[in-house]
Motif scaffolding. Structure first.
Motif, PDB file in Angstrom:
ATOM      1  N   GLY A  16      39.303  42.269  51.234  1.00  0.00           N
ATOM      2  CA  GLY A  16      40.443  41.535  50.672  1.00  0.00           C
ATOM      3  C   GLY A  16      40.025  40.231  50.003  1.00  0.00           C
ATOM      4  N   LEU A  17      39.105  39.507  50.688  1.00  0.00           N
ATOM      5  CA  LEU A  17      38.662  38.229  50.130  1.00  0.00           C
ATOM      6  C   LEU A  17      37.904  38.436  48.821  1.00  0.00           C
ATOM      7  N   VAL A  18      37.015  39.428  48.819  1.00  0.00           N
ATOM      8  CA  VAL A  18      36.260  39.718  47.593  1.00  0.00           C
ATOM      9  C   VAL A  18      37.199  40.147  46.478  1.00  0.00           C
ATOM     10  N   SER A  19      38.176  40.960  46.822  1.00  0.00           N
ATOM     11  CA  SER A  19      39.135  41.404  45.798  1.00  0.00           C
ATOM     12  C   SER A  19      39.896  40.212  45.222  1.00  0.00           C
ATOM     13  N   PHE A  20      40.285  39.273  46.137  1.00  0.00           N
ATOM     14  CA  PHE A  20      41.007  38.085  45.665  1.00  0.00           C
ATOM     15  C   PHE A  20      40.145  37.262  44.714  1.00  0.00           C
ATOM     16  N   MET A  21      38.855  37.077  45.098  1.00  0.00           N
ATOM     17  CA  MET A  21      37.981  36.269  44.258  1.00  0.00           C
ATOM     18  C   MET A  21      37.755  36.937  42.909  1.00  0.00           C
ATOM     19  N   VAL A  22      37.574  38.273  42.938  1.00  0.00           N
ATOM     20  CA  VAL A  22      37.365  38.990  41.670  1.00  0.00           C
ATOM     21  C   VAL A  22      38.603  38.880  40.789  1.00  0.00           C
ATOM     22  N   MET A  23      39.761  39.092  41.397  1.00  0.00           N
ATOM     23  CA  MET A  23      40.986  39.021  40.611  1.00  0.00           C
ATOM     24  C   MET A  23      41.213  37.601  40.087  1.00  0.00           C
ATOM     25  N   ASP A  24      40.893  36.583  40.933  1.00  0.00           N
ATOM     26  CA  ASP A  24      41.060  35.195  40.487  1.00  0.00           C
ATOM     27  C   ASP A  24      40.150  34.901  39.288  1.00  0.00           C
ATOM     28  N   ARG A  25      38.884  35.373  39.388  1.00  0.00           N
ATOM     29  CA  ARG A  25      37.965  35.132  38.262  1.00  0.00           C
ATOM     30  C   ARG A  25      38.430  35.850  37.008  1.00  0.00           C
ATOM     31  N   LEU A  26      38.890  37.075  37.170  1.00  0.00           N
ATOM     32  CA  LEU A  26      39.358  37.838  36.000  1.00  0.00           C
ATOM     33  C   LEU A  26      40.574  37.159  35.363  1.00  0.00           C
ATOM     34  N   MET A  27      41.467  36.676  36.239  1.00  0.00           N
ATOM     35  CA  MET A  27      42.643  36.015  35.706  1.00  0.00           C
ATOM     36  C   MET A  27      42.255  34.725  34.958  1.00  0.00           C
ATOM     37  N   GLN A 229      47.725  25.517  29.908  1.00  0.00           N
ATOM     38  CA  GLN A 229      48.566  26.496  30.596  1.00  0.00           C
ATOM     39  C   GLN A 229      48.747  26.054  32.035  1.00  0.00           C
ATOM     40  N   ASP A 230      49.910  26.392  32.610  1.00  0.00           N
ATOM     41  CA  ASP A 230      50.246  26.015  33.981  1.00  0.00           C
ATOM     42  C   ASP A 230      49.496  26.926  34.936  1.00  0.00           C
ATOM     43  N   ARG A 231      48.671  26.332  35.792  1.00  0.00           N
ATOM     44  CA  ARG A 231      47.846  27.101  36.726  1.00  0.00           C
ATOM     45  C   ARG A 231      48.732  27.833  37.745  1.00  0.00           C
ATOM     46  N   VAL A 232      49.787  27.188  38.217  1.00  0.00           N
ATOM     47  CA  VAL A 232      50.647  27.792  39.257  1.00  0.00           C
ATOM     48  C   VAL A 232      51.364  29.007  38.706  1.00  0.00           C
ATOM     49  N   ARG A 233      51.893  28.876  37.497  1.00  0.00           N
ATOM     50  CA  ARG A 233      52.643  30.004  36.906  1.00  0.00           C
ATOM     51  C   ARG A 233      51.738  31.199  36.653  1.00  0.00           C
ATOM     52  N   VAL A 234      50.506  30.932  36.219  1.00  0.00           N
ATOM     53  CA  VAL A 234      49.605  32.038  35.882  1.00  0.00           C
ATOM     54  C   VAL A 234      49.105  32.754  37.127  1.00  0.00           C
ATOM     55  N   LEU A 235      48.790  31.974  38.168  1.00  0.00           N
ATOM     56  CA  LEU A 235      48.193  32.586  39.362  1.00  0.00           C
ATOM     57  C   LEU A 235      49.234  33.026  40.395  1.00  0.00           C
ATOM     58  N   GLU A 236      50.540  32.838  40.103  1.00  0.00           N
ATOM     59  CA  GLU A 236      51.566  33.239  41.073  1.00  0.00           C
ATOM     60  C   GLU A 236      51.568  34.741  41.338  1.00  0.00           C
ATOM     61  N   PRO A 237      51.449  35.659  40.355  1.00  0.00           N
ATOM     62  CA  PRO A 237      51.383  37.110  40.656  1.00  0.00           C
ATOM     63  C   PRO A 237      50.193  37.446  41.531  1.00  0.00           C
ATOM     64  N   LEU A 238      49.061  36.803  41.263  1.00  0.00           N
ATOM     65  CA  LEU A 238      47.877  37.094  42.077  1.00  0.00           C
ATOM     66  C   LEU A 238      48.107  36.696  43.528  1.00  0.00           C
ATOM     67  N   SER A 239      48.759  35.592  43.769  1.00  0.00           N
ATOM     68  CA  SER A 239      49.034  35.143  45.138  1.00  0.00           C
ATOM     69  C   SER A 239      49.946  36.135  45.856  1.00  0.00           C
ATOM     70  N   ARG A 240      51.016  36.592  45.156  1.00  0.00           N
ATOM     71  CA  ARG A 240      51.928  37.562  45.788  1.00  0.00           C
ATOM     72  C   ARG A 240      51.214  38.864  46.115  1.00  0.00           C
ATOM     73  N   MET A 241      50.360  39.328  45.184  1.00  0.00           N
ATOM     74  CA  MET A 241      49.627  40.572  45.423  1.00  0.00           C
ATOM     75  C   MET A 241      48.696  40.431  46.630  1.00  0.00           C
TER      76      MET A 241
END
Length: 970
Positions: A16-27, A229-241
């Motif tokens: 899960g942690l690796v997936s989060f980091m990968v998704m965060d970097r991709l985003m 760009q707003d960091r919170v707005r962009v990363l909000e879907p990633l946080s919910r996922m």
């Protein structure tokens, strides 16, 4: 069961942690790529829009119709308003266009004229005055605005008729573009002021700022654009996922744990029993004593039976293996011992070789000199990396080529000669300086060493050595040679200049001083005598300045030489008292001269230079002191071998100096400050010369001073103590010198008429007959025709100078022993040496002192006439009529004795005696000497009858038993 689930849970968390980091970097990469795309798009659009509008405005300003309408139309609404409203610049609501006249008045506006005020535009006046387009930014309530001001110029006359002013509302203009991009647009000016876009918080991601490539005059604004760009707005879907993924994973883990617990218990019951027995068997060393005891008929039972069969076979194989292992172990032990010994020997050899090779490589590759080896043909076989640094050639392209290929053609024969001598054994080592050519073409100076390279059997197989780049050393040597030549040329030019200046100044100065002194010896009115006295004193001061400059030049050139004669400190201080006593009395100051008891009475050294230092310090002390007085003290500080270190202090109660003035006190051509120069005068060389003279005499000089308190100058010198002088040996006075010259015939070679008059007058007053010639040729002819006892020779004369004339006279039979004295304005040390080298006996510099000239003439004429009878000394009378009845001689005040000695010293040197000194002498001696004798003495001095005045002073000294002044008397 818990320990079974822990790895599963940990693995799930890691996934899960690796997936989060990968998704965060991709985003984040997606956001950055999107912002870069938006930045390129907005920057290109903004640059194109602004440059197009700038170009359109420039075309409109040069439109002939606009120029015609601006010049002729008196109704703006008829043509100018439609012209402006029809422009493409104002078809959109974000831009406004206006036309102003040469005075700044608005002629036409595309929009509301009430809102368009030229007073807002700071650059509009410069545009109308200079005729150059300008751009500026305005900050208004409705947002920023860009203003472009384009002058309208008549092409034929160059006169500015008006200007087109275009105002672009940035807020409305950029809103058109903001709808096409996902990022927020930030527009800034050259000072990084935000023109478009609100201030952002820390949760925003901002791209780099890129400048807009605008044409003139917009480029001066330095506008740049960036995206955010707003960091919170962009990363909000990633946080919910991520949250849903964590909840789902934990739920799955919990369900799997509950279900798996029952399954595991049923499957692992028999396996657990089998594992327990297996563990028990493993713990037993003898495999033959244990078997698995499992009666189950399932798969576990079959596994147990197969394990028992395998265990039986393992017992047999184990027994065979033990026998073979024992046999092989014995053989391996023996082989291992032998191999260990061989490996140890080889390791020692390899270590020694590696150490030697490493040491050699570090030395060869680390030195700055190139190390090489060649074969017998001279081709490189080895080169270290320093070769590339020196020559610019690579090692691979150089190896195998003859070293002479890199030399200049002129040096190849020299190199091959040395190479052949080393190969043939004629030289064990050769060091050659050769010129190599660098790969880039410049010439290098290389010092090459060649030694024979020997093979194992001793034969020479080539040459080895080193290459050292000495180009900089050679260039430095050449530069030093050139600098030395230039310095020598400058020194010679300086010496020649000083010699010429000295000659040109001293020649007329001799006439001024001589004629002034002769005039003072005639009958004059008091006013005339006062004027001539001031002329004489001024000329003496100018001569002192000239002497200071020449002394400084000698010291600077290192040609100042010190003489060594025996003299007494009392004699030195007596002269100081004679020179400055009257000055101290005029200023109502004391002048104390003190010598410590342990100080040698007579020393050997340069009395003239020591007196010069002392006179300079005492003269300065009296000059800068108005109240109190000056004290001079001598004492012995210690001994250094056979030499005595004497220290002298000159203290005064004058104006003093502060620390800043003391720091530059001994610098040449400087005074303590400018006001001292204006008030007291001086060249600023005296103390600098004193410092250098004291150093030449092995000492140093210091000063302590405070403003308003006074100064104390202290210096030390190394002098050789001398034997005490007999009191009978007294220096010859003016009368004795004149008597020793009586009857001598003098030849004067002088081309200057004024100097002829001066010298002849002095010689005639001494009773000497003199013949005058104007050049060296006439002097030579006179010596050939007549007989002379002494020749006074000038150096610079027409037809034949003094040097050639002296050499010609020395070549005559009767000119070999004839005294020839140079009397010239050339006063440099090299001039004196040149005179002596030409055959002259001595050198007298102009302007000369009459006593000095008579002393030199008496010295050499006395040596030539050693058989002449000496002038008899007068016997000391038992009594003298000079003193009236009354006080004894020892009751004469110390100042009276000092004035008599000062007057005696001036008469001996034929120096001018001022009226002030005569009045002081009359006042001091009026109560102690008979009036008739005093009138006779004063009359002799005023009439310049120095012989009679000197005789009267001798009689007075014998009658009063006058001795040198005791140091310490005021």
């Amino acid at each position: 069961m818990l320990f079974t689930l822990l790895p599963t849970m940990g693995f799930s968390l890691i996934i899960g942690l690796v997936s989060f980091m990968v998704m965060d970097r991709l985003m984040r990469e997606q956001i950055a790529a999107e912002m870069r795309h938006d930045l390129r798009h907005v920057r290109a659009w903004a640059t194109q829009q602004l440059n197009e509008r700038n170009a359109v405005l420039s075309q409109m300003a040069s439109n002939p119709l606009l120029l015609h309408a601006l010049a002729d139309s008196k109704e703006p609404d008829r043509f100018l308003h439609p012209f402006l409203r029809g422009s493409s610049l104002v078809r959109l609501s974000e831009g406004e266009l206006a036309l102003v006249d040469a005075q700044g008045g608005v002629l036409a506006v595309s929009g509301n004229s009430a809102e368009f005020s030229p007073a807002k535009f700071r650059s509009l006046a410069d545009v109308l005055r200079q005729g150059q387009a300008r751009a500026e930014l305005l900050f208004e309530d409705g947002g920023g605005a860009l203003v472009i001001e384009q002058p309208v110029v008549f092409p034929t006359t160059g006169v500015v008729a008006g200007a087109l002013v275009y105002r672009l509302k940035l807020l409305q203009w950029l809103h058109l573009m903001a709808a096409d991009v996902n990022s927020r647009i930030l527009l800034r000016d050259g000072a990084q002021n935000l023109l478009f876009g609100a201030s952002l918080g820390s949760d925003w991601i901002v791209s780099e700022s890129r400048p807009l490539l605008l044409d003139a005059p917009l480029h001066v604004l330095g506008m740049s654009v960036s995206m955010a760009q707003d960091r919170v707005r962009v990363l909000e879907p990633l946080s919910r996922m991520t949250l849903w993924y964590a909840v789902f994973g934990l739920s799955v883990i919990a369900v799997a744990g509950v279900l798996g617990r029952g399954v595991v218990r049923g499957l692992t019951r028999n396996l657990a029993a089998l594992a327990a027995q297996t563990d028990a068997i493993i713990g037993v060393e003898d495999l033959a004593s244990r078997d698995l005891d499992v009666d189950a008929a399932d798969e576990v039972g079959r596994v147990a039976a197969a394990f028992n069969q395998l265990l039986e076979r393992l017992r047999k194989s184990y027994q065979d293996l033990e026998a073979k292992v024992a046999e092989r172990t014995q053989a391996l032990t023996e082989a291992n011992a032998t191999l260990t010994r061989e490996i140890a020997v080889r390791q020692e050899a390899e270590a020694a070789l590696a150490q030697s090779e490493g040491r050699y490589r570090s030395v060869v590759e680390g030195i700055s000199e190139a190390v090489y080896q060649t074969d017998r043909e001279g081709a490189w076989s080895f080169l270290n990396p320093a070769w590339s640094a020196i020559s610019g050639y690579g090692l691979q392209e150089s190896l195998g080529r003859p070293f002479v290929d890199y030399l200049l053609a002129a040096d190849r024969a020299k190199a091959m000669q040395g190479f052949g001598e080393v190969l043939r054994g004629e030289r064990g080592k050769a060091v050659l300086e050769l010129r190599y050519r660098h790969k880039q073409g410049q010439v290098l100076r290389v010092e090459q060493t060649l030694r024979p390279r020997l093979a194992c059997r001793g034969e020479v197989i080539g040459v080895s050595g080193s290459l050292n780049d000495v180009t900089r050393r050679w260039e430095a040597e050449q530069a030093l040679i050139v600098a030395k030549e230039r310095a020598e040329q400058a020194s010679r030019a300086k010496s020649a200049f000083l010699s010429n200046v000295s000659h040109e100044i001293r020649t007329p100065m001799n006439g001024i001083l001589g004629l002034t002194q002769l005039a003072l010896e005639t009958d004059l009115t008091p006013l005339q005598r006062d004027y001539l006295s001031k002329v004489f004193d001024s000329a003496q001061a100018l001569l002192g300045v000239l002497n200071d400059i020449l002394d400084f030049s000698k010291i600077e050139a290192g040609s100042m030489a010190l003489e060594s004669t025996d003299f007494g400190l009392d004699e030195l201080l007596q002269k100081v008292s004679g020179l400055f006593g009257l000055t101290a009395e005029r200023k109502q100051l004391w002048l104390r001269l003190e010598v410590a008891p342990n100080t040698p009475t007579r020393v050997s050294g340069d009395m003239l230079r020591l007196g010069q230092v002392l006179n300079n310090l005492v003269g300065n002390a009296l000059k800068f002191t108005d109240h109190g007085g000056v004290t001079v003290r001598f004492w012995q500080e210690g001994r250094e071998g056979a030499l005595a270190r004497l220290r002298c202090s000159v203290s005064d109660t004058g104006i003093g100096m502060d620390r800043e003035q003391l720091e530059r006190l001994f610098q040449p051509f400087t005074q303590a400050d400018g006001t001292i120069t204006r008030r007291y005068g001086g060249t600023g060389l005296g103390l600098s010369i004193c410092k250098n003279l004291v150093r030449l005499m092995g000492g140093d000089i210091q000063v302590e001073s405070a403003p308003g308190v006074g100064s104390v100058f202290t210096f030390s010198v190394l002098l050789q103590p001398a034997l005490p002088e007999s009191r009978e040996a007294l220096p010859a006075d003016y009368r004795q010198r004149a008597a020793s010259l009586a009857g001598a015939r003098v030849l004067l070679a002088e081309d200057n008429p004024v100097n002829q008059v001066v010298v002849l007058e002095y010689l005639n007053r001494c009773g000497l007959a003199a013949t005058v010639v104007e050049n060296g040729r006439e002097a030579l002819e006179s010596v050939q025709r007549e007989t002379f006892d002494i020749v006074l020779m000038d150096l610079h004369m027409p037809e034949m100078d003094g040097f050639d004339a002296t050499r010609a006279i020395r070549a005559l039979p009767k000119g070999g022993d004839m005294p020839i004295i140079a009397i010239t304005a050339a006063a440099m040390t090299q001039d004196r040496e040149a005179c002596l080298a030409a055959g002259m006996n001595d050198h007298v510099a102009k302007p000369f002192n009459p006593g000095q000239l008579l002393e030199v003439m008496a010295k050499w004429l006395g040596a030539a006439r050693a058989s002449s009878p000496a002038v008899p000394e007068a016997a000391v009378p038992a009594a003298s009529p000079l003193l009236p009845p009354g006080p004894a001689a020892d009751e004469l005040p110390g100042r009276s004795i000092q004035l008599i000695e000062e007057l005696r010293l001036r008469l001996e040197n034929s120096e001018y005696v001022s009226q002030d000194m005569i009045r002081s002498l009359r006042q001091a001696l009026s109560s102690s000497i008979d009036g008739v004798v005093l009138d006779d003495l004063v009359s002799a001095v005023e009439n310049c009858d120095y012989v009679h005045a000197s005789r009267l002073l001798d009689d007075l000294a014998q009658a009063c038993l006058i001795h040198p002044v005791k140091f310490g008397d005021s």
